[in-house]
Motif scaffolding. Structure first.
Motif, mmCIF file in Angstrom:
data_model
loop_
_atom_site.group_PDB
_atom_site.id
_atom_site.type_symbol
_atom_site.label_atom_id
_atom_site.label_comp_id
_atom_site.label_asym_id
_atom_site.label_seq_id
_atom_site.Cartn_x
_atom_site.Cartn_y
_atom_site.Cartn_z
ATOM 1 N N LEU A 298 16.991 6.089 13.199
ATOM 2 C CA LEU A 298 16.835 4.673 12.857
ATOM 3 C C LEU A 298 15.361 4.286 12.797
ATOM 4 O O LEU A 298 14.931 3.592 11.862
ATOM 5 N N SER A 299 14.565 4.737 13.763
ATOM 6 C CA SER A 299 13.142 4.383 13.784
ATOM 7 C C SER A 299 12.425 4.935 12.558
ATOM 8 O O SER A 299 11.676 4.213 11.887
ATOM 9 N N ASN A 300 12.643 6.213 12.262
ATOM 10 C CA ASN A 300 11.946 6.822 11.116
ATOM 11 C C ASN A 300 12.401 6.229 9.792
ATOM 12 O O ASN A 300 11.585 5.984 8.898
ATOM 13 N N ALA A 301 13.716 6.008 9.650
ATOM 14 C CA ALA A 301 14.217 5.445 8.390
ATOM 15 C C ALA A 301 13.706 4.027 8.179
ATOM 16 O O ALA A 301 13.293 3.657 7.065
ATOM 17 N N LEU A 302 13.700 3.228 9.239
ATOM 18 C CA LEU A 302 13.224 1.850 9.111
ATOM 19 C C LEU A 302 11.728 1.814 8.817
ATOM 20 O O LEU A 302 11.260 1.031 7.974
ATOM 21 N N LEU A 303 10.966 2.670 9.488
ATOM 22 C CA LEU A 303 9.525 2.710 9.245
ATOM 23 C C LEU A 303 9.216 3.154 7.825
ATOM 24 O O LEU A 303 8.353 2.570 7.149
ATOM 25 N N VAL B 117 10.050 0.275 5.407
ATOM 26 C CA VAL B 117 9.065 -0.804 5.458
ATOM 27 C C VAL B 117 7.755 -0.393 4.787
ATOM 28 O O VAL B 117 7.178 -1.149 3.996
ATOM 29 N N LEU B 118 7.275 0.821 5.083
ATOM 30 C CA LEU B 118 6.005 1.267 4.499
ATOM 31 C C LEU B 118 6.084 1.343 2.981
ATOM 32 O O LEU B 118 5.186 0.863 2.271
ATOM 33 N N LEU B 119 7.167 1.926 2.464
ATOM 34 C CA LEU B 119 7.301 2.022 1.006
ATOM 35 C C LEU B 119 7.521 0.652 0.385
ATOM 36 O O LEU B 119 7.087 0.399 -0.747
ATOM 37 N N GLY B 120 8.183 -0.248 1.118
ATOM 38 C CA GLY B 120 8.352 -1.597 0.603
ATOM 39 C C GLY B 120 7.046 -2.363 0.551
ATOM 40 O O GLY B 120 6.789 -3.121 -0.391
ATOM 41 N N ARG C 65 5.087 -1.275 -2.315
ATOM 42 C CA ARG C 65 5.604 -1.884 -3.544
ATOM 43 C C ARG C 65 5.065 -3.296 -3.735
ATOM 44 O O ARG C 65 4.984 -3.778 -4.867
ATOM 45 N N GLY C 66 4.716 -3.982 -2.633
ATOM 46 C CA GLY C 66 4.058 -5.279 -2.749
ATOM 47 C C GLY C 66 4.911 -6.489 -2.491
ATOM 48 O O GLY C 66 4.380 -7.609 -2.469
ATOM 49 N N GLU C 67 6.229 -6.343 -2.260
ATOM 50 C CA GLU C 67 7.088 -7.507 -2.086
ATOM 51 C C GLU C 67 7.848 -7.508 -0.769
ATOM 52 O O GLU C 67 8.493 -8.496 -0.435
ATOM 53 N N PHE C 68 7.776 -6.436 -0.018
ATOM 54 C CA PHE C 68 8.651 -6.295 1.147
ATOM 55 C C PHE C 68 8.277 -7.268 2.260
ATOM 56 O O PHE C 68 9.137 -7.819 2.926
ATOM 57 N N TRP C 69 6.979 -7.492 2.484
ATOM 58 C CA TRP C 69 6.555 -8.340 3.592
ATOM 59 C C TRP C 69 7.037 -9.779 3.405
ATOM 60 O O TRP C 69 7.389 -10.462 4.367
ATOM 61 N N GLY D 98 11.463 -9.796 9.097
ATOM 62 C CA GLY D 98 12.188 -9.384 10.301
ATOM 63 C C GLY D 98 12.250 -7.876 10.424
ATOM 64 O O GLY D 98 12.058 -7.321 11.517
ATOM 65 N N ALA D 99 12.496 -7.193 9.301
ATOM 66 C CA ALA D 99 12.538 -5.731 9.324
ATOM 67 C C ALA D 99 11.165 -5.152 9.646
ATOM 68 O O ALA D 99 11.054 -4.149 10.369
ATOM 69 N N CYS D 100 10.100 -5.786 9.137
ATOM 70 C CA CYS D 100 8.751 -5.307 9.436
ATOM 71 C C CYS D 100 8.440 -5.442 10.922
ATOM 72 O O CYS D 100 7.865 -4.527 11.533
ATOM 73 N N VAL D 101 8.816 -6.567 11.507
ATOM 74 C CA VAL D 101 8.570 -6.779 12.938
ATOM 75 C C VAL D 101 9.374 -5.768 13.760
ATOM 76 O O VAL D 101 8.864 -5.180 14.730
ATOM 77 N N LEU D 102 10.640 -5.560 13.386
ATOM 78 C CA LEU D 102 11.484 -4.614 14.112
ATOM 79 C C LEU D 102 10.918 -3.197 14.020
ATOM 80 O O LEU D 102 10.887 -2.459 15.019
ATOM 81 N N ALA D 103 10.458 -2.801 12.837
ATOM 82 C CA ALA D 103 9.861 -1.472 12.680
ATOM 83 C C ALA D 103 8.599 -1.352 13.523
ATOM 84 O O ALA D 103 8.353 -0.302 14.146
ATOM 85 N N GLY D 104 7.790 -2.415 13.580
ATOM 86 C CA GLY D 104 6.589 -2.381 14.409
ATOM 87 C C GLY D 104 6.901 -2.252 15.888
ATOM 88 O O GLY D 104 6.225 -1.521 16.619
ATOM 89 N N VAL D 105 7.957 -2.961 16.344
ATOM 90 C CA VAL D 105 8.343 -2.876 17.753
ATOM 91 C C VAL D 105 8.792 -1.460 18.104
ATOM 92 O O VAL D 105 8.382 -0.886 19.128
#
Length: 429
Positions: free
Chosen positions: A387-392, A395-398, A401-405, A410-417
C-alpha cells in the motif's frame, strides 16, 4: 409444503453453504495464530464467537452478511508483523482495538463520507485484488501447491503429494459446480474432500472431538500497546484500517451495486468495527465481511427474526454448535486440504469482486495503473509495504503529470505520512 416451511428450509441450506466455507477458514486462521504463539483452542473459540456476533450485527436490517476474521489480514499480521518485525500477538490485538475505536469515530463523525476515497481508485482496486491474491497464495502454500524456493520466486508442488492433489481436486470441483450455478457448490466440495481424506486416513476423528473452549484465560484481556516502534505501529494501524474497509466494501458493493443510499451502506462498517474492538478483548483478530456473502441472491430476505435474516440466524446457530469442536477442527487443520479449499474459494471470490470493481473505473488502464497493480501482486503478503509503495508511486507520477496535487491532496498527505513512518524506523534515539 407451506411457504413458511420452504423459507426455513431454503434458509437452512444457504446457512449450511456459508458455514461450510466459514468453519475451514476459521480453522486456518486459528492455525495462523497458533504459529504466532496463541493457543489454537483459544484462537478458534475467540474467532467463532466474534464471527457469530459480527454476522448478526452486520446482517441486522440488511441481507445476510457473514463476518469473519480476514485470512488475508491474519496472514499478513502473523508472517510480516509478528514473526518478521517482532510485534507480539498481544500488541497486535491492542493495535486492532485502537484502530477499531478510531474507525468508529471516523464513520460516525463523517456521515455520508467514505474515508477510503482518500486513496486513488486504482490503489483501492489494487488493494482488493492484492487481498484476494494473498488468500490464494496462502491456500496454495498451506496445501503445498506452491513451495518456498531459495532460487526462484515460487516453485510448484507435485500431484504425488496427496495434500496438493486433494486441494486442487476440491477447488476444481467447486469451480465446476459453480459454473453450472449450483448454490451449494462450496458445501459439496468441502464435504467431498473432507470425506475422501478421512476415508484415506490422512486425518482421523479424535477420541474426544468435543470439549468446552479451553485456554481462553490466556487471551482474554491479554492485549497491550507497543512501547517501542511507535511509527511502525501507526503505519500498521493505518494500513489495517484501509485493508478492512476495502475488503468489506468490495462485498458491500457486490450487494448494493450502487443502488442503495450511501447512508444505508455505511451502517455496516461501524457495527463491524465495534464487534472487532470487543472481540480483540477476547483474543480475536479483526473482522471483515467475507466475500462468500455475495454468493447469495441480492434480493431482500422476507423471513427475519428481530430484523436479522433467518439465514444469518441459522448460520450463527451452526457456528455456535461447532464452538466446542476445537479438537475436531484442529485434526482437520493438521491435514489442511479442506481449509485450503475453502480459503482458495474465498480468495477467488474476492479476486472476482476486485476485477468487477476495476471494470467500473471509467478511465482506461494505463502503464502507471499496471505498475501499481504489479506492486500489490508482488508484495501481496506485506500489505503495509504494498500500500505504501503503490500510493507513493501513484502520487509521484500524478504530481509529475501536473494535476494530482489539486484534485487529490488527501492522497498526497496520506502518502507523505506513510513515507515519514517508513523513514522514522531508521532513526533511533
Amino acid at each position: 409444503m407451506s411457504g413458511e416451511k420452504k423459507a426455513v428450509l431454503y434458509a437452512f441450506c444457504d446457512a449450511l453453504t456459508l458455514a461450510a466455507a466459514a468453519v475451514p477458514a476459521l480453522a486456518l486462521t486459528a492455525s495462523l495464530l497458533a504459529r504466532a504463539g496463541m493457543p489454537f483452542s483459544a484462537a478458534y473459540a475467540a474467532s467463532v464467537f466474534a464471527a457469530i456476533v459480527g454476522t448478526l450485527a452486520v446482517s441486522r436490517g440488511r441481507r445476510t452478511l457473514i463476518a469473519l476474521p480476514s485470512p488475508a489480514v491474519a496472514a499478513w499480521l502473523v508472517y510480516e508483523e509478528i514473526i518478521a518485525r517482532g510485534f507480539s500477538w498481544q500488541e497486535v490485538l491492542g493495535i486492532v482495538a485502537v484502530v477499531s475505536l478510531a474507525g468508529i469515530l471516523i464513520f460516525r463523525s463523517l456521515r455520508g463520507t467514505d474515508p477510503t476515497q482518500l486513496l486513488p481508485p486504482i490503489v483501492r482496486m489494487g488493494l482488493v485484488l492484492g487481498l484476494g491474491f494473498s488468500m490464494l497464495v496462502t491456500a496454495c502454500l498451506y496445501a503445498r501447491v506452491l513451495l518456498p524456493s531459495p532460487w526462484a520466486l515460487t516453485m510448484g508442488g507435485t500431484l504425488s503429494d496427496p495434500l496438493a492433489y486433494y486441494t486442487l481436486i476440491g477447488i476444481l470441483l467447486i469451480l465446476a459446480l459453480h459454473t453450472v450455478r449450483v448454490r451449494s457448490a462450496v458445501c459439496i466440495g468441502v464435504a467431498v474432500i473432507g470425506a475422501l481424506t478421512l476415508i484415506e486416513g490422512f486425518w482421523e476423528i479424535p477420541a474426544a472431538p468435543f470439549l468446552l473452549p479451553e485456554e481462553l484465560d490466556k487471551t482474554v484481556g491479554a492485549l497491550s500497546l507497543p512501547l517501542t516502534g511507535v511509527s511502525d505501529a501507526l503505519a500498521l494501524g493505518l494500513t489495517l484500517f484501509f485493508a478492512l474497509c476495502l475488503e468489506s466494501g468490495a462485498v458491500l458493493a457486490a450487494e448494493d451495486d450502487d443502488r442503495a443510499p450511501r447512508e444505508e451502506r455505511d451502517r455496516a462498517m461501524p457495527r463491524l468495527l465495534a464487534v472487532s474492538c470487543a472481540a480483540s478483548l477476547l483474543g480475536a483478530f479483526p473482522l471483515s465481511i467475507a466475500p462468500m456473502s455475495a454468493v447469495l441472491p441480492a434480493h431482500a430476505e422476507r423471513k427475519r427474526i428481530g430484523g436479522i435474516p433467518l439465514t444469518a440466524c441459522m448460520c450463527a446457530l451452526i457456528l455456535a454448535a461447532l464452538l466446542p469442536c476445537a479438537p475436531l477442527v484442529e485434526a482437520i487443520a493438521d491435514f489442511p486440504a479442506v481449509p485450503a479449499v475453502a480459503l482458495g474459494f474465498l480468495g477467488l471470490a474476492l479476486f472476482a469482486r476486485g476485477l468487477r470493481l476495476l471494470q467500473r473505473v471509467p478511465d482506461p488502464v494505463t502503464l502507471r495503473d499496471a505498475a501499481i497493480l504489479g506492486i500489490f501482486f508482488l508484495a501481496c503478503y506485506d500489505i503495509k509495504t504494498s500500500l505504501s509503495n503503490a500510493l507513493l508511486l501513484c502520487v509521484l507520477l500524478g504530481i509529475v503529470r501536473g494535476e494530482f496535487w489539486k484534485t487529490n491532496r488527501g492522497a498526497c498527505v496520506l502518502a507523505g505520512v506513510l513515507f515519514i513512518f517508513f523513514l522514522l524506523k531508521y532513526f533511533h534515539p
